[in-house]
Design an enzyme around this catalytic site. Structure first.
Site, PDB file in Angstrom:
ATOM      1  N   THR A 256      71.530 -79.019  43.204  1.00 16.50           N
ATOM      2  CA  THR A 256      70.214 -78.396  43.381  1.00 16.50           C
ATOM      3  C   THR A 256      69.877 -77.602  42.116  1.00 16.50           C
ATOM      4  O   THR A 256      69.382 -78.159  41.152  1.00 16.50           O
ATOM      5  CB  THR A 256      70.187 -77.503  44.640  1.00 16.50           C
ATOM      6  OG1 THR A 256      71.310 -76.622  44.617  1.00 16.50           O
ATOM      7  CG2 THR A 256      70.238 -78.349  45.899  1.00 16.50           C
TER       8      THR A 256
ATOM      9  N   THR B 113      76.574 -71.369  49.121  1.00 17.61           N
ATOM     10  CA  THR B 113      75.788 -72.588  49.215  1.00 17.61           C
ATOM     11  C   THR B 113      76.544 -73.573  48.361  1.00 17.61           C
ATOM     12  O   THR B 113      76.217 -73.813  47.226  1.00 17.61           O
ATOM     13  CB  THR B 113      74.364 -72.425  48.685  1.00 17.61           C
ATOM     14  OG1 THR B 113      73.616 -71.760  49.671  1.00 17.61           O
ATOM     15  CG2 THR B 113      73.666 -73.734  48.470  1.00 17.61           C
TER      16      THR B 113
END
Length: 412
Positions: free
Chosen positions: A163, A201
């Site tokens: 990401t 994350t």
């Protein structure tokens, strides 16, 4: 990105494989399935061709679990996974029943593509929370990924799971075992923000072609996770999606038995792999410029743990790290807040080996030497507490202008 750190050194018998690639028995691919508006790769597939593959998994400790975590925990045989399907660009978290249905659709499509039972397919997602998954292109994307599965597909796989990562986090190396055999380890990870022990994350997928018992895989993964991904913090935030999976294909025919020197050697190799990837996450840190390590000793386990996490997650300490500012008062403030008491805490503090505080009192030191030390790319903070018998460490990134910018604009 070339990896180098004084905190993580490869063990004996580990040799890097130039160019990467997957451990024998595995193939992977990454494609664009329309999940990211940018059109970048966002769907990844990893498959083991070996029916006897064993596996182990660990997940976030968050009280709000993303749909793919719930589905994988409840519907999968975590000791016999043969495939993993991953998407980036959407966390599929806080999405209700629709999220569970979408995760199940991904699992079913990947099971058909891999030719395995659905219970042998793990699902993982990463991205924005609270937005329904754009599923239109996912089934076709899984089919495209199947057509591109490749033993050298780890780079494409990594690109599709990333990401805000600024650089690759993947590795491949061979491990020479004491009994004479050689096995390969490969791993791919993503993570740069919302990073806090009990993971982050973060996603990590590791593969080996060693022949392992499922219990051995579970033991090795559990121990290595506690020494790596559970020892890092970027911003003190706990994700809804964290997943770490170890798969052993057995394709090398090299058996690693429990409680042997070979098991120890493989465990040390996996530990090195995970600590290296974990430190890369901290170094990435969504705009990070410096990395800190706080080592706390003394007292007992819960005490040193609270103190270490307080220092690693302090915005003041992290801002000082970013500026190369040797303001050790911020360290003792964080420790004191974590360990309140009626009497002054006789804490010791060293920065890069320079002692600045002894027994809770400032000590003379060379200010120029300290300023130079605090400006290093990797900065060691040592905290001593009363008592003996416990110690811990946490690696953490600084707090930069870049971190604020990235997270202020994340969904816009």
């Amino acid at each position: 990105m070339t990896f180098a750190s004084r905190w993580v050194e490869p063990p004996d018998g580990v040799s890097e494989v130039e160019g990467g690639g997957l451990a024998a028995g595995f193939r992977a691919a990454g494609v664009a399935a329309g999940i990211k508006p940018s059109g970048d790769p966002d769907l990844a597939l990893l498959v083991s061709s070996e029916p006897g593959t064993v596996s182990a998994a660990r997940f976030t400790a968050s009280g709000v679990l993303a749909a793919p975590v719930v589905l994988t925990q409840t519907r999968c045989r975590l000791d016999a996974l043969r495939a993993v399907v991953v998407n980036s660009g959407n966390a599929n978290a806080a999405t209700g029943n629709r999220g569970l249905e979408d995760a199940a659709r991904m699992q079913g499509a990947a099971a058909m593509a891999a030719g395995v039972h659905e219970a042998q397919v793990a699902v993982a997602s990463t991205g924005v929370i609270g937005v329904p998954m754009p599923m239109q292109g996912v089934p076709r994307g899984v089919l495209s990924a199947r057509a591109e599965l490749d033993p050298a597909g780890d780079a494409a796989f990594w690109r599709a799971i990333a990401t805000t990562d600024a650089f690759e986090k993947r590795l491949t190396f061979d491990v020479a075992l004491p009994a004479g055999g050689t096995v390969r380890v490969s791993a791919q990870a993503k993570g740069a923000g919302m990073i806090q022990p009990s993971f982050a994350t973060m996603l990590c997928f590791a593969q080996t072609d060693a022949v392992l018992q499922a219990e051995t895989a579970d033991l090795l993964l559990g121990v290595c996770v506690k020494r790596s991904f559970d020892r890092i913090s970027v911003d003190g935030q706990l994700s809804t999606n964290d997943t770490a999976i170890l798969m052993a294909s057995g394709a090398s025919d090299v058996v690693v038995d429990p409680e042997t020197a070979d098991e120890l050697a493989l465990g040390e190799a996996l530990d090195y792999a995970f600590r290296r990837l974990a430190l890369q996450m901290v170094r990435d840190g969504e705009g990070a410029e410096r990395v800190g390590r706080v080592h706390v000793r003394g007292g007992h386990g819960p005490t040193v743990e609270r103190a270490a996490r307080a220092v690693a997650n302090s915005p003041l300490v992290k801002a000082a790290l970013n500026g190369g500012d040797p303001n050790w008062g911020r360290i003792v403030q964080a420790v004191g807040a974590a360990l309140p008491g009626a009497a002054p805490l006789p804490v010791d503090v060293h920065i890069q080996g320079v002692q600045v505080c002894a027994g809770g009192v400032a000590v003379p030191h060379d200010a120029a030497e300290l300023a130079t030390a605090a400006g290093a790319h990797e900065v060691d903070y040592e905290v001593g507490l009363p008592g003996e018998g416990a110690e811990t460490e946490v690696f953490f990134s600084d707090l930069s202008h870049g971190y604020v910018r990235i997270n202020a604009e994340y969904t816009t």
